[in-house]
Enzyme design. Sequence first.
Site: not given
Length: 339
Positions: A90, A103, A110, A114, A117, A331
Amino acid sequence: MIDLKDFEYDELMEFLTEQGEKKFRAEQIFSWLHKGIRSYEEMTNISKATREKLEKISYVSTLKIREKYVSKLDGTVKYLFELPDGNCIESVVMRYHHGLTICISSQVGCCMGCRFCASTIGGLYRNLTAGEILNQVIFAQEDMGERISNIVMMGIGEPLDNYENVVRFLHNVNHEKGINIGYRHITISTCGVVPKIYELAKENLPITLTISLHAPNNEIRDKIMPVNHAYKIEELLKACGVYAETTNRRLSFEYSLIHGVNDSEENAVELAKLLRGLHAHVNLIPVNRVEERDFRKGSAGDIRKFQNKLTELGINATVRRELVSDISAKCLKIRKNKS
């Protein structure tokens, strides 16, 4: 096969001379790559023989816009880009008075974990190459039909976990023969990979470093950010001090306000004490709703109260503009369903 966009300028020159080409070819080809060409045939000032030779040993990477959402409220554009291997990432383009800011993502998925997230729920699939990171800027800019002037690396992934490719990207996107976006218009966000912060300081690039802090003490940060088990807040802030002193850039801290977790007045006082003397800016972020988590944001009044307490205690704090609600989750849902 080699993606030419992964080369830095000097590396591209060396590669081309090894193929028997003159050094000036590097400038021509580097420029074409950053204009968003999709094939060697578009390099009209390069001989057919050279193009055919390069095509046998290298390629020009591209991205495909798989989904695109444009906010009816403020014109923010959210892209779901498809990579050549079918994975999706994204990118978001936001319009400000100073121009367009993009961004971008640095990884597919990932591994940082976290808790607040959504991007980390599926884990890490792979790193993006330098060329794939660059392509987000190139093809979003082409689609928008306007120059992008600012970059924030706050999309999917932890940039400092993909350090080598990210630094290559920074050198390339800043190069005068390419897109030529100034370092001072680039921000990297990290959850706190301390050794890489020291390495980035040694690069001495005048980019802005933003720390995803999200907690005023180790007890809270341990619960919501696994990276804190490896690098405690004290270690992180020491590295931040070295970075600020080396680059002469002001630090920025991101702080997602999670109702009942880290958003009390006591938390604000503790955060102000923690950051006092760092000449830092705090970017307060009303936490995004994640279906798999039970975190929620407080009221507008709660958020403003937290900000006011920081300001009262001498800490510069602003509330980040939220991604507009009509496209905020689009997205992510599609990426999870299709990738």
